[in-house]
Write an enzyme that holds these catalytic residues in place. Structure first.
Site, short mmCIF file in Angstrom:
data_model
loop_
_atom_site.label_atom_id
_atom_site.label_comp_id
_atom_site.label_asym_id
_atom_site.label_seq_id
_atom_site.Cartn_x
_atom_site.Cartn_y
_atom_site.Cartn_z
N TYR A 1 0.92 -44.07 20.45
CA TYR A 1 -0.26 -43.13 20.88
C TYR A 1 -1.50 -43.90 20.71
CZ TYR A 1 -3.41 -39.30 19.81
OH TYR A 1 -4.43 -38.32 19.90
N TRP B 1 -2.57 -35.61 32.06
CA TRP B 1 -2.69 -36.20 30.81
C TRP B 1 -1.88 -35.55 29.53
CZ3 TRP B 1 -4.44 -40.62 28.53
CH2 TRP B 1 -4.60 -40.72 27.15
N HIS C 1 -4.43 -44.80 23.49
CA HIS C 1 -5.94 -44.09 23.40
C HIS C 1 -6.72 -45.44 23.11
CE1 HIS C 1 -4.38 -40.03 22.64
NE2 HIS C 1 -5.65 -39.89 22.85
#
Length: 107
Positions: free
Chosen positions: A18, A75, A22
């Site tokens: 994750y 997304w 990002h």
């Protein structure tokens, strides 16, 4: 502009993936988020818990606008591999209840 907080939770074992996702969010996603009225979005992680701070004029309107956007849909689908979902409050809403802000107290 207003600020609101959200809470979501990661699927166990996806924490590092994750964060890698990002490290650089798709530029086209940022473009559509800004077009929807979101001025800024920050995320903090504690274990599997994610805490989001969103700055925008009308969060509900922004989310409604993004719901039909193909970039945001891609997304959301992509990130569903990592995120269990956003926490629901007792009243069914997704935003966290604001308790205190130092600068507001100092006036």
């Amino acid at each position: 502009m207003s600020r609101l907080a959200l809470h979501s939770r990661l699927i166990a074992g996806t924490e590092q993936s994750y964060e890698r996702e990002h490290a650089r969010v798709w530029p086209e996603l940022i473009t559509v988020m800004r077009a929807a009225g979101i001025d800024d979005w920050s995320i903090w992680r504690s274990g599997r818990d994610l805490f989001h701070l969103v700055e925008c004029d009308d969060y509900e309107a922004a989310v409604a606008r993004l719901a039909d956007d193909p970039v945001d849909q891609r997304w959301q689908q992509h990130m569903s591999r990592f995120v269990e979902g956003f926490a629901q409050n007792a009243d069914g809403g997704r935003t966290l209840r604001h308790v205190w802000t130092m600068s507001e107290q100092l006036g």
